[in-house]
Design an enzyme around this catalytic site. Structure first.
Site, short mmCIF file in Angstrom:
data_model
loop_
_atom_site.label_atom_id
_atom_site.label_comp_id
_atom_site.label_asym_id
_atom_site.label_seq_id
_atom_site.Cartn_x
_atom_site.Cartn_y
_atom_site.Cartn_z
N GLU A 17 -36.54 3.49 81.68
CA GLU A 17 -36.55 4.69 82.53
C GLU A 17 -35.42 4.62 83.55
O GLU A 17 -35.28 3.62 84.25
CB GLU A 17 -37.91 4.81 83.23
N ARG A 18 -34.62 5.67 83.66
CA ARG A 18 -33.48 5.63 84.58
C ARG A 18 -33.81 6.11 85.99
O ARG A 18 -33.07 5.88 86.93
CB ARG A 18 -32.32 6.44 84.02
N GLY A 24 -41.52 10.66 84.62
CA GLY A 24 -40.52 11.66 84.26
C GLY A 24 -40.56 12.90 85.14
O GLY A 24 -41.12 12.91 86.22
N CYS A 70 -42.08 15.80 84.58
CA CYS A 70 -43.39 16.47 84.66
C CYS A 70 -44.18 16.00 85.88
O CYS A 70 -44.61 16.81 86.70
CB CYS A 70 -44.19 16.20 83.39
N LYS A 119 -47.97 22.60 90.58
CA LYS A 119 -49.38 23.02 90.64
C LYS A 119 -49.97 22.73 92.02
O LYS A 119 -50.81 23.49 92.51
CB LYS A 119 -50.22 22.32 89.56
N GLY A 129 -39.49 33.20 82.88
CA GLY A 129 -40.34 32.31 82.09
C GLY A 129 -41.31 31.63 83.04
O GLY A 129 -41.43 32.01 84.21
N ALA A 171 -33.68 29.98 87.19
CA ALA A 171 -34.64 29.43 86.23
C ALA A 171 -34.35 30.04 84.86
O ALA A 171 -35.14 30.81 84.32
CB ALA A 171 -36.06 29.71 86.68
N ALA A 203 -45.37 19.65 78.22
CA ALA A 203 -45.75 18.25 78.37
C ALA A 203 -46.78 17.82 77.34
O ALA A 203 -46.70 16.72 76.78
CB ALA A 203 -46.30 18.01 79.78
N HIS A 262 -74.09 31.58 80.63
CA HIS A 262 -74.02 32.71 81.57
C HIS A 262 -74.49 32.24 82.94
O HIS A 262 -75.45 31.48 83.03
CB HIS A 262 -74.96 33.82 81.07
#
Length: 464
Positions: A35-36, A41, A43, A52, A182, A268, A318, A443
């Site tokens: 991993e750099r 990552g 996400c 979120k 998007g 975006a 993801a 319900h």
């Protein structure tokens, strides 16, 4: 120094990479992750999770303003943007730390550094201590993707932002332009609009949320307009003139060109795969429009080399990456692996109202030659939605008229990102309308609308 040898080497530790590594280790394969930047990552650190967390803050803020509707009193409502961002970063940090713990628990070796393929089964890693050589029988590319920069619209972090800048904003936008509608664009538009920014969204295609069913896009657009968002469809941002405290955008729509001033712009306009400086071309790996070309089992055509997740192309999600990671680990271990079917992967957008879908839109199903039965059910006909104070929304289902196969499901409204999974399971089980009709939904729940939408497709809806 001799190269360290592993059964599996994974380049990238996002939701594709770290999951692939854990599953490979569980199957008894010696595994290394390279991993750099950050474990987890984009996400976990700069994407799904922190956005979120931000959106939850804006949702609560929005509800606070509606307190009177619920018989509650809330005075002096406000927010502290720095504190909102701090919470979001804390959530991301907690989960990224969890990934490190999971990798350690599963005895996966982690090497922090930048990887290059030095030949078949060989990797060179530039670390802060020098260069490390790694040999692996199998290599999984999980290098992800980054924001696309269009000429003239490049992010600078001051007045023009990418998603990364929007997650740690240098200022609160007052007049915001979002280019692209998007999931990423519309989520940030929703967040900042709720916090009081005067927000304009420009979409080059004829409608916003272009991958969604047309009715769902139209419903969402009406809700955004009610929230005083300006939506420009079939429009293009031709250029941005950047000043010290404002950006002047030249926008073309319907053959007319206008200019408008904004204090902040979020670009975006899609993503590009991280395929550079990996040594892929020398190995003969095929790359198409910045994405590694693979077969349905994520094989690149070079023996022992796989590509998963965003770097391997759409859908850029993801959960698709994670499932591909598991599938490839199973394949390497000699297990029977099932390819991941893009048509059974749900897409979720966490704007207000939320949008979620799986499978074909009505238009796509008709294009594919199906005769369809379509059902719809509005939130206003559901007791739980009214009790929650969330009567705006709809659920739409698309069936093959001949076989009863559920071809697609499309939703807009409160908590639909949680509801969609019911239809995902149904599609995986190859359920027809008969089983869905016979299923007893509890319900009062929002999920009852899923049942009613199915019933409506066959002229049997009870509450509508």
């Amino acid at each position: 120094m001799a190269a360290k040898t592993y059964d599996v080497a994974v380049i990238g530790s996002g939701p594709g990479g770290y999951v692939a590594a854990i599953r490979a280790a569980q199957l008894g394969l010696s595994t290394v992750v390279i991993e750099r930047e950050n474990l987890g990552g984009i996400c976990l650190n700069w994407g799904c999770i922190p956005t979120k967390a931000l959106l939850r803050s804006s949702e609560v803020y929005h509800l606070m303003h509606r307190a009177k509707e619920f018989g509650l009193k809330a005075d002096g409502i406000g927010y502290d943007l720095d504190a909102v961002v701090k919470r979001s970063r804390g959530v991301a940090k907690q989960l990224a730390g969890g990934v490190g713990h999971l990798l350690k628990k599963n005895k996966v070796t982690v090497v922090m550094g930048e990887a290059t393929l030095a030949g078949k089964g060989k990797i060179t890693v530039k670390t802060d201590k020098g260069t490390e050589e790694i040999a692996a029988k199998n290599i999984i590319l999980a290098t992800g993707a980054r924001a696309r920069d269009l000429p003239g619209l490049e992010a600078d972090g001051k007045r023009v932002w990418s998603y990364r800048h929007a997650l740690v904003p240098p200022h609160q936008p007052k007049k915001l332009l979002v280019i692209g509608s998007g999931a990423i664009g519309i989520e940030f538009a929703s967040f900042y609009n709720t916090l009081g920014a005067e927000t304009t969204v420009v979409e080059v295609l004829p409608r916003i949320l272009p991958v969604e069913d047309e009715e769902i896009s139209a419903f969402a657009k009406k809700q955004f307009a009610k929230q005083k968002m300006t939506i420009l469809e079939g429009a293009t941002v031709k250029k941005l003139d950047r000043g010290a405290d404002k950006v002047t955008a030249t926008i073309e729509q319907g053959g007319k060109t206008t200019t408008a001033d904004f204090d902040t712009v979020i670009s975006a306009v899609g993503i590009v795969g991280n395929v550079e400086n990996l040594g892929l071309e020398a190995l003969g790996v095929k790359i198409d429009r910045t994405h590694v070309v693979t077969d349905e089992y994520c094989r690149t055509g070079v023996e022992g080399l796989y590509a998963i997740g965003d770097v391997a192309g759409a859908p850029w999600l993801a959960h698709k990456a994670s499932h591909e990671g598991v599938m490839v680990a199973e394949l390497i271990a000699g297990r029977h692996a099932h390819p991941v079917k893009p048509s059974s992967i749900a897409g979720c957008t966490y704007c207000q109202p939320q949008v979620a879908s799986v499978g074909m839109t009505e238009a796509k199903a008709k294009e594919a030659g199906y005769e369809v039965k379509v059902g719809r059910f509005p939130f206003i006909g559901n007791g739980k939605a009214i009790a929650l104070g969330e009567p705006e929304g709809m659920i739409k289902t698309v069936f093959d008229a001949k076989t009863g196969e559920l071809l697609g499901a499309h939703m807009v409204g409160a908590e639909v990102t949680e509801l969609i999974q019911g239809y995902v399971v149904a599609r995986t089980l190859e359920t027809t309308e008969a089983e869905l009709m016979e299923t007893v939904f509890p319900h009062p729940t929002l999920s009852e609308m899923m049942h009613e939408s199915v019933l409506d497709a066959y002229g049997r809806a009870i509450h509508f």
